[in-house]
Motif scaffolding. Sequence first.
Motif, PDB file in Angstrom:
ATOM      1  N   ASP A 104       0.852  -1.183   0.000  1.00 26.85           N
ATOM      2  CA  ASP A 104       0.000   0.000   0.000  1.00 26.85           C
ATOM      3  C   ASP A 104       0.895   1.243   0.000  1.00 26.85           C
ATOM      4  O   ASP A 104       1.543   1.558   1.018  1.00 26.85           O
ATOM      5  CB  ASP A 104      -0.895  -0.009   1.242  1.00 26.85           C
ATOM      6  CG  ASP A 104      -1.823   1.197   1.287  1.00 26.85           C
ATOM      7  OD1 ASP A 104      -1.831   1.968   0.306  1.00 26.85           O
ATOM      8  OD2 ASP A 104      -2.528   1.360   2.283  1.00 26.85           O
ATOM      9  N   PRO A 105       0.981   1.982  -1.102  1.00 31.35           N
ATOM     10  CA  PRO A 105       1.923   3.105  -1.191  1.00 31.35           C
ATOM     11  C   PRO A 105       1.574   4.284  -0.280  1.00 31.35           C
ATOM     12  O   PRO A 105       2.397   5.168  -0.084  1.00 31.35           O
ATOM     13  CB  PRO A 105       1.840   3.517  -2.668  1.00 31.35           C
ATOM     14  CG  PRO A 105       0.508   3.021  -3.128  1.00 31.35           C
ATOM     15  CD  PRO A 105       0.234   1.778  -2.353  1.00 31.35           C
ATOM     16  N   ILE A 106       0.371   4.326   0.276  1.00 28.44           N
ATOM     17  CA  ILE A 106       0.005   5.456   1.142  1.00 28.44           C
ATOM     18  C   ILE A 106      -0.059   5.042   2.618  1.00 28.44           C
ATOM     19  O   ILE A 106      -0.650   5.733   3.440  1.00 28.44           O
ATOM     20  CB  ILE A 106      -1.349   6.064   0.711  1.00 28.44           C
ATOM     21  CG1 ILE A 106      -2.481   5.031   0.816  1.00 28.44           C
ATOM     22  CG2 ILE A 106      -1.263   6.608  -0.698  1.00 28.44           C
ATOM     23  CD1 ILE A 106      -3.850   5.632   0.582  1.00 28.44           C
ATOM     24  N   SER A 107       0.547   3.912   2.958  1.00 27.76           N
ATOM     25  CA  SER A 107       0.490   3.426   4.339  1.00 27.76           C
ATOM     26  C   SER A 107       1.553   4.048   5.228  1.00 27.76           C
ATOM     27  O   SER A 107       1.651   3.711   6.397  1.00 27.76           O
ATOM     28  CB  SER A 107       0.661   1.904   4.352  1.00 27.76           C
ATOM     29  OG  SER A 107       1.933   1.553   3.839  1.00 27.76           O
ATOM     30  N   LYS A 108       2.384   4.955   4.661  1.00 28.47           N
ATOM     31  CA  LYS A 108       3.444   5.652   5.398  1.00 28.47           C
ATOM     32  C   LYS A 108       4.529   4.700   5.903  1.00 28.47           C
ATOM     33  O   LYS A 108       5.242   5.002   6.851  1.00 28.47           O
ATOM     34  CB  LYS A 108       2.867   6.452   6.572  1.00 28.47           C
ATOM     35  CG  LYS A 108       1.918   7.557   6.149  1.00 28.47           C
ATOM     36  CD  LYS A 108       1.423   8.372   7.342  1.00 28.47           C
ATOM     37  CE  LYS A 108       0.506   9.487   6.895  1.00 28.47           C
ATOM     38  NZ  LYS A 108       0.009  10.306   8.029  1.00 28.47           N
ATOM     39  N   SER A 109       4.630   3.525   5.284  1.00 28.28           N
ATOM     40  CA  SER A 109       5.722   2.608   5.611  1.00 28.28           C
ATOM     41  C   SER A 109       6.663   2.545   4.412  1.00 28.28           C
ATOM     42  O   SER A 109       6.275   2.866   3.289  1.00 28.28           O
ATOM     43  CB  SER A 109       5.183   1.215   5.933  1.00 28.28           C
ATOM     44  OG  SER A 109       4.515   0.668   4.809  1.00 28.28           O
TER      45      SER A 109
END
Length: 377
Positions: free
Chosen positions: A316-321
Amino acid sequence: NIKKSVKILSKDMNLANFQIRSTKIILESLSNEIVSGNLISAGTGSGKTLGFYFASLSQIASNILSKSSDYWLQCLSIYPRTELLKDQINSIYKEARKLDDFLISNFKRKISLGALYGEVPQDNNFHNFDGTRNKWKSLGDDYICPFLICIKCSSKLLWKKNNLDQGIEKLTCHNSSCGFETGPDEIMLTRKTMLKTPPDILFTTTEMLNQNTSEVQYHKLFGITRTRLKPQMILLDEIHTYSGTHGAQIAYLIRRLREMIKSKITFVALSATLVDGARFLSKMIKVPENKVNIIEPFPEEMDHKGAEYLLAVKGDPISKSALLSTTIQTNMLLSRMLDPHNDDKSNGFFGKKLFSFTDDLDVVNRLYHSSLDSEGK
């Protein structure tokens, strides 16, 4: 007698148990006075389609024998994709022909089928309503039917020039040694013919239904009439594809059609995978959930065969990981869940290969070398 008939048929036709149950339940639903829903849920290739059409063809033959030999729509089969429609109409056409001798011996007409989708022409000149020319692929002076093949030798079926010029809707096998031909009373090839004399079973798509239900000239074809001869069955294939906004639109379309027909309908839905199927179908066709029958194989009826299981994990590119580092960690975990190449401890259940994909060549290189470094290689 439904129970007696099903018992005889199960012996002679080698039907699966869930197909026998679906035939019995659908025939009972047709005999009731209330609108009902039936969901046949089984794996791909298990015979869900026959589970419906066996009952459907039986009911249609019974109606022709007892009610009328007139042409009217008895079953509307709705598909989400044209390729699925083509596959199904070919197999059901073959099944319908098995009832020809029985109906003819009782001085009745045959069961007729028709398809309504983009490639079906308006008339034998291949003209559409908008004046454009919908031309099938040609083979010399003849034309190849795009949705039916020979039920004897699986060759192409041709609309021969001599029949085409005379407006005779007959298909002939391309294999001259086969000699198979369809009859005008078996399969309807043009919209003009179907609008005049609707087929017993109409195979169409949600798109065509949405486009044409408001057209008065299509009302008779869709069973929207004031006569007593109205459709009894609506099939919804691959119902699990009707989700989200698209699913809501299809639900409104089906409800609108039901209100226009103004008759008792038995709905049958087919799906290989659907969670909480009774609730899903009841909302789509607007019937109480307790009026939906779920028909599926029992666990003890399943045959265990080889299968391939895939586990797909997507970042997930918007998971901040950090997507690259978490991908490497996931690969390290999944690789330890696999069987070693020289051993088969899980008897093939866990597999022996792991694939990683990215959408950028630079990331591919970084993933590869960082994975080797993480494993100390």
